[in-house]
Write a protein that holds these residues in place. Structure first.
Motif, PDB file in Angstrom:
ATOM      1  N   GLY A  70       0.752  -0.983  -0.040  1.00  0.00           N
ATOM      2  CA  GLY A  70       0.029  -0.075  -0.050  1.00  0.00           C
ATOM      3  C   GLY A  70       0.843   1.122  -0.020  1.00  0.00           C
ATOM      4  N   LEU A  71       1.846   1.252   0.768  1.00  0.00           N
ATOM      5  CA  LEU A  71       2.820   2.277   0.893  1.00  0.00           C
ATOM      6  C   LEU A  71       3.660   2.580  -0.522  1.00  0.00           C
ATOM      7  CD1 LEU A  71       4.231   4.412   2.533  1.00  0.00           C
ATOM      8  CD2 LEU A  71       6.055   2.701   3.105  1.00  0.00           C
ATOM      9  N   ALA A  72       3.907   1.460  -1.027  1.00  0.00           N
ATOM     10  CA  ALA A  72       4.596   1.692  -2.370  1.00  0.00           C
ATOM     11  C   ALA A  72       3.829   2.216  -3.446  1.00  0.00           C
ATOM     12  CB  ALA A  72       5.136   0.261  -2.872  1.00  0.00           C
ATOM     13  N   GLY A  73       2.380   1.725  -3.360  1.00  0.00           N
ATOM     14  CA  GLY A  73       1.710   2.118  -4.537  1.00  0.00           C
ATOM     15  C   GLY A  73       1.170   3.700  -4.334  1.00  0.00           C
ATOM     16  N   ALA A  74       1.094   4.157  -2.961  1.00  0.00           N
ATOM     17  CA  ALA A  74       0.687   5.749  -2.956  1.00  0.00           C
ATOM     18  C   ALA A  74       1.986   6.326  -3.115  1.00  0.00           C
ATOM     19  CB  ALA A  74       0.346   5.781  -1.309  1.00  0.00           C
ATOM     20  N   LEU A  75       3.438   5.760  -2.909  1.00  0.00           N
ATOM     21  CA  LEU A  75       4.310   6.629  -3.278  1.00  0.00           C
ATOM     22  C   LEU A  75       4.443   6.589  -4.815  1.00  0.00           C
ATOM     23  CD1 LEU A  75       7.182   7.778  -2.308  1.00  0.00           C
ATOM     24  CD2 LEU A  75       8.038   5.397  -2.804  1.00  0.00           C
ATOM     25  N   VAL A  76       4.124   5.678  -5.711  1.00  0.00           N
ATOM     26  CA  VAL A  76       4.152   5.984  -7.057  1.00  0.00           C
ATOM     27  C   VAL A  76       3.208   6.784  -7.633  1.00  0.00           C
ATOM     28  CG1 VAL A  76       3.952   4.498  -9.278  1.00  0.00           C
ATOM     29  CG2 VAL A  76       5.115   3.249  -7.327  1.00  0.00           C
ATOM     30  N   PHE A  77       2.164   6.789  -6.966  1.00  0.00           N
ATOM     31  CA  PHE A  77       1.242   7.775  -7.447  1.00  0.00           C
ATOM     32  C   PHE A  77       1.490   9.360  -7.127  1.00  0.00           C
ATOM     33  CE2 PHE A  77      -2.460  10.421  -6.516  1.00  0.00           C
ATOM     34  CZ  PHE A  77      -3.057  10.336  -7.680  1.00  0.00           C
ATOM     35  N   ALA A  78       1.936   9.312  -5.798  1.00  0.00           N
ATOM     36  CA  ALA A  78       2.345  10.783  -5.452  1.00  0.00           C
ATOM     37  C   ALA A  78       3.776  11.236  -6.311  1.00  0.00           C
ATOM     38  CB  ALA A  78       2.656  10.568  -4.052  1.00  0.00           C
ATOM     39  N   ALA A  79       4.629  10.249  -6.623  1.00  0.00           N
ATOM     40  CA  ALA A  79       5.865  10.863  -7.642  1.00  0.00           C
ATOM     41  C   ALA A  79       5.340  11.024  -8.796  1.00  0.00           C
ATOM     42  CB  ALA A  79       6.810   9.488  -7.548  1.00  0.00           C
ATOM     43  N   MET A  80       4.425  10.342  -9.562  1.00  0.00           N
ATOM     44  CA  MET A  80       4.002  10.680 -10.934  1.00  0.00           C
ATOM     45  C   MET A  80       3.084  11.691 -10.893  1.00  0.00           C
ATOM     46  SD  MET A  80       3.307   6.706 -12.490  1.00  0.00           S
ATOM     47  CE  MET A  80       2.911   7.391 -13.973  1.00  0.00           C
ATOM     48  N   ALA A  81       2.191  11.982  -9.827  1.00  0.00           N
ATOM     49  CA  ALA A  81       1.460  13.106  -9.688  1.00  0.00           C
ATOM     50  C   ALA A  81       2.128  14.420  -9.685  1.00  0.00           C
ATOM     51  CB  ALA A  81       0.595  12.804  -8.712  1.00  0.00           C
TER      52      ALA A  81
END
Length: 254
Positions: free
Chosen positions: A165-176
């Motif tokens: 879950g943390l990795a998914g949120a991190l990927v979204f935040a980085a790309m956004a």
């Protein structure tokens, strides 16, 4: 699909995706309650707590941006019906392990996306977007475990759950925050969570519950100390020999 592209600057998660994640949360929470022999009330409460707990924590932390749990009372009634169904027909779910695992992994991914996306739309910074995404993905499960007096599974050695879950949120935040298309960011978030969850089980990747670096750091410090002492000793010997060699060369010149 029109909801995805409602605004170029924002990402509107379809209601169906939100409902799916909540429904799966209710089912997994109700199954959890049935495994622990809780009654019908406990099953319904744990189901709702699992489904809505992470979102409630997120919305309380964001403040003044609406509480998802209170916006759709009809969904609460449907979820209560699902919990009751699981309680009385629990045998139907005993042989659907693979399907439930996939649904649970996808639910965690969608919760992470919902939390990170809402924090991003509310103007939060990078760190808070990641934290709120991770909290939304696993908060319900943690509250569920606490409610029955158990240490939350996310705090114990296990295959990647909170990490996913943390990795998914991190990927979204980085790309956004890098200006990527939010739809692509959402897809990347979901795929990251699901694949990490599956890979961690397939390859038996687990978080560690014991880690003490003191012995390694102590050994490294001793080696560094011995190395420095040896270098100092050799330098001292070299300085003592140097005047003697100079005197010997001076005598030879004479």
């Amino acid at each position: 699909m029109e909801q995805f592209f409602a605004d170029g600057a924002t990402l509107q998660v379809p209601f169906g995706a939100d409902f799916f994640s909540v429904a799966v949360g209710v089912i997994t929470g109700a199954i959890f309650a049935c495994d622990r022999k809780l009654d019908i009330v406990g099953t319904v409460v744990l189901g709702l707590l699992t489904a809505y707990g992470g979102g409630i924590i997120r919305d309380l932390l964001l403040q003044d941006h609406g509480v998802y749990f209170m916006q759709y009372p009809e969904v609460i009634l449907i979820c209560m019906g699902l919990a009751v169904f699981v309680f009385y027909f629990r045998g139907l779910f005993k042989h659907e392990g693979q399907l439930l695992f996939f649904a649970d992994a996808l639910s965690v991914a969608l919760f992470a996306l919902a939390g990170a996306n809402k924090a991003f739309q509310c103007g939060e910074g990078f760190v808070m977007v990641v934290i709120l995404g991770a909290l939304t993905s696993v908060g319900g499960g943690a509250l569920r475990d606490i409610a029955v007096g158990e240490t939350p599974g996310i705090f114990q050695r296990s295959n990647f759950y909170a990490v996913a879950g943390l990795a998914g949120a991190l990927v979204f935040a980085a790309m956004a925050f890098l200006g990527s298309n939010l739809v692509l960011s959402a897809i990347a978030c979901v795929f990251t969570v699901v694949f990490l969850r599956y890979f961690s089980v397939y390859f038996d990747w687990k978080t560690s519950n014991e880690a003490d670096l003191v012995p390694k750091v102590s050994r490294g410090a001793h080696r560094a100390k011995d190395f420095c002492s040896e270098m100092f000793r050799r330098a001292t010997l070299h300085r003592k020999k140097e005047p003697a060699s100079r005197a010997l060369r001076f005598k030879k010149r004479k």
